[in-house]
Write a protein that holds these residues in place. Structure first.
Motif, mmCIF file in Angstrom:
data_model
loop_
_atom_site.group_PDB
_atom_site.id
_atom_site.type_symbol
_atom_site.label_atom_id
_atom_site.label_comp_id
_atom_site.label_asym_id
_atom_site.label_seq_id
_atom_site.Cartn_x
_atom_site.Cartn_y
_atom_site.Cartn_z
ATOM 1 N N LYS A 1 10.733 -2.382 7.470
ATOM 2 C CA LYS A 1 9.462 -2.367 8.185
ATOM 3 C C LYS A 1 8.768 -1.045 7.897
ATOM 4 O O LYS A 1 9.339 0.022 8.077
ATOM 5 N N TYR A 2 7.541 -1.148 7.427
ATOM 6 C CA TYR A 2 6.794 0.051 7.076
ATOM 7 C C TYR A 2 5.478 0.056 7.844
ATOM 8 O O TYR A 2 4.926 -0.996 8.183
ATOM 9 N N VAL B 1 -3.306 -8.559 -0.475
ATOM 10 C CA VAL B 1 -2.205 -8.037 -1.280
ATOM 11 C C VAL B 1 -2.350 -8.607 -2.681
ATOM 12 O O VAL B 1 -2.532 -9.817 -2.849
ATOM 13 N N ASN C 1 1.926 -6.421 -5.462
ATOM 14 C CA ASN C 1 2.273 -5.982 -4.112
ATOM 15 C C ASN C 1 1.552 -4.705 -3.677
ATOM 16 O O ASN C 1 2.038 -3.966 -2.816
ATOM 17 N N VAL D 1 -1.267 -3.150 -1.457
ATOM 18 C CA VAL D 1 -1.901 -3.581 -0.216
ATOM 19 C C VAL D 1 -3.292 -2.949 -0.142
ATOM 20 O O VAL D 1 -3.427 -1.725 -0.189
ATOM 21 N N GLY E 1 3.289 -1.025 -1.797
ATOM 22 C CA GLY E 1 3.839 -2.084 -0.957
ATOM 23 C C GLY E 1 4.657 -1.563 0.204
ATOM 24 O O GLY E 1 4.778 -2.231 1.233
ATOM 25 N N ARG E 2 5.247 -0.372 0.068
ATOM 26 C CA ARG E 2 6.010 0.223 1.161
ATOM 27 C C ARG E 2 5.151 1.096 2.062
ATOM 28 O O ARG E 2 5.680 1.762 2.965
ATOM 29 N N SER F 1 2.550 -11.157 1.179
ATOM 30 C CA SER F 1 2.934 -10.650 -0.134
ATOM 31 C C SER F 1 3.074 -11.804 -1.122
ATOM 32 O O SER F 1 3.229 -12.968 -0.725
ATOM 33 N N ALA G 1 6.904 -10.873 2.949
ATOM 34 C CA ALA G 1 6.401 -9.894 3.921
ATOM 35 C C ALA G 1 4.987 -10.254 4.340
ATOM 36 O O ALA G 1 4.211 -10.825 3.568
ATOM 37 N N TYR H 1 1.558 -8.349 5.958
ATOM 38 C CA TYR H 1 0.935 -7.044 6.173
ATOM 39 C C TYR H 1 -0.226 -7.207 7.149
ATOM 40 O O TYR H 1 -1.059 -8.097 6.991
ATOM 41 N N SER I 1 3.877 -3.528 7.903
ATOM 42 C CA SER I 1 4.482 -4.670 7.217
ATOM 43 C C SER I 1 5.608 -5.234 8.066
ATOM 44 O O SER I 1 6.301 -4.498 8.779
#
Length: 722
Positions: free
Chosen positions: A179-180, A214, A218, A220, A254-255, A677, A682, A684, A718
């Protein structure tokens, strides 16, 4: 994730460039048999070149999955990677194999089991969490039966699993919870947070607060607007200097650990106010399309190949100009940009075209000056002319406006109004093939004898002629509306127009998405109670209820305030497959506990992902999530509904809080838009917060902006999808 002789490695990475850090976490099976990884198709090579060169490992083969057959007696291990997130499954033949299993986590300082059954490994560089395992036995007929399996601690850095007796082959699926989250903003404010009640009362909702998408690798992408001179921008971006209030476009990894780029978009003369409301990326080319409005006279107007079809905003105009702008995938250059007098664009959809720039659709609302754009369009592009659905403004304020442009900004292909004798505002768009489906809200009266032309609100009344009449008129309900056009902006079918209505309060459709079968998912909020029939009665345009369906997740409205709704409309638009409220559970009786469903996306299996805001501690939550199980004043939420509309699969809050009551406007968090994603692994969410205490996960990785910029900020978070 890397396979080894007795298990596998997980390598959380933090930072980027010269600040990149990584920690190897090794998972060892105790008493394994010799590793026998089943062959799989090689997908490429990895090169591990971090730290001391003597420890570098170049040319490591990469696979999308590996299976270690008979790793322990009666146990196989399967490694996969979905959307960049590693995961492992255990395939178990008998209960003894579960009880005997012991996994050692090399690199963990300590292990603990959290309140939701998750396993947390505390590392020197942060933590690594696995969600409570999902486990099931598969039958020969393809059905599955869930089995309650949980983690158990075996002392020190070891763990295993507990399972009841079972028959058949058991799959245990613990998921690494990557989870970011990140703030996005500066000191003077970005997001139009809903106090008091902008997003809970549909009569106040006329412009989307931002958008998220996205791309195929990946990245964002988000858009919005800012007043902050210190809004984070990046070197080499198109524009890094704020004017008065500018639109912003930002790309995250993406992270969410770094900005790929971040740029302003706007002009400096005139009033100098520019706002972006909608964003979509062309998945084939990476081109980013942004829509919104400007009152800057020098807002950029250009085309990709020749002359743009529009001209610069006029200093003599008293109207806003809607803009449609294309930005390259690096955020460094504008590819084309056009403006439209009298319009405000709220949302955008993109249709890739092989060998040329995409077709771009926009929806919003417009006033009379947009008529000249429409008229010139259909006369110029069609021989003989093909008139749009509605070429003229119907008066009474704004009408829906829908537009299609092509050829890199050189061709305005088609455009139309949709509206009646009063206010009609377009808020969302999705595509079914090349045909746009648009949604929003209407205040117009139905035309006698045809409740679908162009919308069919619940209450019929005359437009106001005086201030006193206007005040009484303003108290009449807005109704949600969804309509489908063809590619030439003619009405294809009288599609579910006016279906989201009721006599007990305002309703609005706030977002749309398309399912795999061409059905359309609509979300929004309403104050109206149910009628249970899933469609309007053509002989009774004054239906007194909201069209929930009897077998949906929440067919009955519990309290008297605004609540969310989610509906699936069948491809031909003649009825609702299902429609449910999204609201607090029955124990909630407060008239002030509002809920609004604001953004929607669809997973590859057609399950429906919804974000929005809730003021209720009785909102149905299935997991604790980022922000705890109880909202503080107002929290964003993420909910996943089954594609049949009768089950809530997952729901959690995201938000911060002040340290103690009484809680205030400083405790507001709202979800505005959601995107999935490329792999579907995932979701977002773009939202906003008024506080500085969002639960940003600890590193690794470090968030692109780990602390609040001050005032109201955007956030991006995310969530791993099961």
């Amino acid at each position: 994730m890397v396979s080894t002789d007795d298990g596998f490695l997980v390598i959380p990475i933090s930072g980027h460039g010269p600040t990149l850090r990584a920690q190897v976490v090794a998972f060892h099976l105790e008493t394994p048999r010799p590793a026998a990884w089943a062959p799989a198709e090689q997908k490429g090579l990895f090169h591990f070149l971090i730290g001391d060169p003597t420890g570098w490992r170049p040319r490591v083969p990469a696979y999308d999955h590996l299976t270690w057959q008979d790793a322990c007696p009666g146990l196989d291990v399967r490694l996969t990677c979905e959307g960049g997130a590693p995961r492992y499954d255990l395939l178990v033949d008998h209960p003894a194999a579960v009880n005997d299993l012991c996994i050692r986590v090399e690199g963990a300082d300590a292990l603990e089991i959290g309140p939701e059954g998750e396993l947390v490994a505390h590392l020197s560089e942060g933590m690594l969490m696995q969600t409570r395992p999902v486990a099931y036995v598969s039958g020969e007929d393809g059905t599955t039966e869930e089995v309650p399996v949980s983690f158990r601690l075996l002392g020190g850095d070891r763990y295993g699993f507990e399972a009841p007796p079972f028959a058949g082959r058991l799959t245990i699926d613990p998921t690494f919870s990557f989870k970011y989250a990140s703030y996005l903003g500066g000191m003077y404010g970005e997001a139009p947070l809903g106090f008091p009640g902008i997003w809970t009362d549909p009569s106040n909702f006329d412009q989307r607060p931002g958008a998220i998408d996205v791309d195929s690798v990946n990245t964002v992408l988000v858009c919005g607007a800012t007043y902050s001179t210190d809004f984070p921008t990046t070197a080499g971006a198109y524009d890094i200097t704020l004017n008065v209030s500018d639109a912003v476009v930002t790309a995250f990894s993406g992270r969410l650990s770094n900005f790929e780029f971040s740029t302003f978009l706007g002009g400096s003369t005139g009033y100098g106010c520019d706002q972006a409301h909608g964003l979509k990326v062309n998945q084939e080319s990476g081109t980013i399309y942004v829509v919104g409005w400007t009152d800057s006279w020098d807002f950029p107007v250009m085309s990709q190949f020749g002359s743009p079809y529009s001209t610069q905003p006029s200093p003599s105009s008293q109207y806003r100009y809607g803009f449609i702008t294309a930005i390259d995938s690096r955020g460094a250059n504008l590819l084309h940009s056009n403006v439209h007098e009298g319009a405000v664009w709220n949302d955008v959809a993109v249709l890739p075209i092989s060998g040329e720039p995409a077709a771009v659709y926009a929806v919003g609302y417009a006033e009379a000056p947009f008529e000249s754009t429409i008229t010139s369009t259909w006369n110029y592009n069609h021989i003989p002319p093909i008139p749009p659905y509605q070429a003229t403004h119907n008066g009474g304020g704004f009408d829906f406006a829908v537009l299609r442009e092509q050829a890199g900004g050189t061709l305005l292909k088609a455009a139309t109004f949709i509206g009646g004798d009063c206010e009609d505002q377009g808020l969302a768009i999705t595509l079914v093939g090349d045909e746009p489906v648009v949604g929003g809200k209407t205040h117009s009266t139905p035309i006698p004898g045809n409740i679908y032309y162009p919308f069919a609100p619940n209450d019929a009344f005359e437009p106001p002629e005086s201030w006193s009449e206007w005040w009484a008129f303003a108290q009449q309900p807005w109704d949600g509306a969804v309509t489908r056009l063809n590619a030439d902006m003619q009405m294809k079918v009288p599609m579910y127009s006016g279906a989201f209505s009721g006599s007990w309060g305002h309703s609005a459709v706030l977002d749309l998405a398309t399912a795999s079968d061409g059905s359309v998912i609509a979300v929004g909020c309403t104050k109206s109670v149910q009628i249970y029939n899933g469609m309007l009665d053509p002989n009774n345009p004054n239906n007194s209820g909201f069209p929930t369906t009897a077998n949906s997740f929440q067919p009955t409205k519990w309290n008297g305030t605004y609540v969310g709704f989610v509906a699936k409309i069948e491809p031909q638009g003649q009825f609702l497959d299902w429609c449910t409220y999204l609201q607090p559970v029955p124990e909630s009786t407060s008239a002030w506990e509002s809920v609004s469903a604001i953004g929607v996306a669809v997973l590859p299996n057609d399950n429906v992902v919804v974000t929005g805001m809730s003021e209720s501690q009785n909102f149905p939550v299935t997991v604790t999530g980022f922000g705890g199980g109880v909202p503080i004043y107002r929290d964003a939420f993420l909910a996943v509904l089954k594609n049949t509309g009768d089950q809530l699969l997952e729901s959690q809050f995201f938000g911060g809080s002040s340290s103690s009551p009484p809680y205030t406007n400083q405790d507001q968090d709202e979800g505005y838009a959601v995107a999935i994603s490329p792999s579907g692994a995932a979701a977002y969410v773009l939202g906003a917060t008024s506080g500085s205490s969002l639960p940003i996960p600890p590193p690794p990785p470090t968030a692109a902006q780990p602390i609040s910029g001050g005032n109201e900020d955007f956030f991006v978070a995310s969530f791993l999808m099961r």
